[in-house]
Scaffold this motif. Structure first.
Motif, short mmCIF file in Angstrom:
data_model
loop_
_atom_site.label_atom_id
_atom_site.label_comp_id
_atom_site.label_asym_id
_atom_site.label_seq_id
_atom_site.Cartn_x
_atom_site.Cartn_y
_atom_site.Cartn_z
N VAL A 80 0.85 -1.21 0.00
CA VAL A 80 0.00 0.00 0.00
C VAL A 80 0.88 1.25 0.00
CG1 VAL A 80 -1.62 1.35 1.39
CG2 VAL A 80 -1.99 -1.10 1.06
N ARG A 81 1.94 1.24 0.85
CA ARG A 81 2.84 2.39 0.88
C ARG A 81 3.52 2.58 -0.45
NH1 ARG A 81 4.23 0.57 6.20
NH2 ARG A 81 5.98 -0.59 5.32
N GLN A 85 3.32 5.79 -2.76
CA GLN A 85 4.51 6.51 -3.17
C GLN A 85 4.57 6.64 -4.69
OE1 GLN A 85 7.71 4.32 -1.36
NE2 GLN A 85 7.60 5.47 0.55
N GLU A 86 4.24 5.56 -5.40
CA GLU A 86 4.23 5.61 -6.86
C GLU A 86 3.21 6.64 -7.35
OE1 GLU A 86 3.50 1.68 -8.34
OE2 GLU A 86 5.41 0.89 -7.58
N LYS A 87 2.06 6.68 -6.69
CA LYS A 87 1.03 7.63 -7.08
C LYS A 87 1.52 9.06 -6.86
CE LYS A 87 -3.81 8.73 -6.20
NZ LYS A 87 -4.99 8.39 -5.40
N ARG A 90 4.13 9.85 -9.50
CA ARG A 90 3.48 10.13 -10.79
C ARG A 90 2.85 11.52 -10.79
NH1 ARG A 90 1.55 4.72 -10.57
NH2 ARG A 90 -0.41 5.51 -9.75
N GLN A 91 2.18 11.86 -9.69
CA GLN A 91 1.55 13.18 -9.58
C GLN A 91 2.61 14.27 -9.65
OE1 GLN A 91 -1.65 13.85 -9.53
NE2 GLN A 91 -1.38 16.05 -9.32
N MET A 92 3.72 14.08 -8.93
CA MET A 92 4.79 15.08 -8.94
C MET A 92 5.39 15.20 -10.33
SD MET A 92 6.63 14.25 -5.28
CE MET A 92 8.01 15.34 -5.56
N ARG A 93 5.59 14.07 -11.00
CA ARG A 93 6.13 14.12 -12.37
C ARG A 93 5.17 14.89 -13.29
NH1 ARG A 93 8.40 7.99 -13.33
NH2 ARG A 93 10.30 8.24 -12.10
#
Length: 141
Positions: A80-81, A85-87, A90-93
């Motif tokens: 879940v973490r 983190q991937e989400k 992706r949002q930051m990218r």
């Protein structure tokens, strides 16, 4: 008298014989009871040992089950973490890409404006130079 003595001796022998057989039966019964008591004690000991073994098995089985459950929970939480983190990454990218695209667009627009501005200033300067030349030529004549 002899017959009486033999009869009495036979009767005494019978009494002793019966007494001996009764004593022997009592001893046999006592041995049977002791054997039964020893067998019951062995069975009780074996049952207690079996219960102890089963108790230990249950304890360790429960411990392993709790450990496996803890590991599974930690693995799930870790997944879940990682997904979170991937989400976030992706949002930051995406935000960074949008910001960079906006900055590049602004930079291009500024360059275009600066080029247009420089072109029009050059045209204005050429026009003014032409007027000055005309003015200076007409002032000379």
């Amino acid at each position: 008298m002899r017959a009486r003595m033999l009869k009495r001796q036979t009767r005494e022998e019978q009494i002793f014989k019966k007494l001996f057989h009764d004593g022997l039966e009592i001893q046999k019964q006592r041995i049977r009871e002791l054997r039964e008591y020893a067998r019951e004690k062995r069975e009780a000991l074996a049952q207690r040992q079996q219960n102890d073994i089963e108790s230990l098995e249950n304890f360790y089985r429960d411990q392993f089950a709790m450990l496996a459950e803890g590991i599974a929970r930690e693995k799930f939480e870790m997944e879940v973490r990682e997904k979170a983190q991937e989400k976030v990454v992706r949002q930051m990218r995406r935000e960074l890409r949008c910001k960079l695209e906006r900055e590049v667009k602004e930079f291009q627009d500024n360059l275009q404006r600066d080029e247009d501005s420089a072109y029009f200033r050059q045209l204005e300067a050429d026009r003014l130079r032409g007027k000055f030349q005309l003015a200076s030529q007409s002032a000379l004549y």
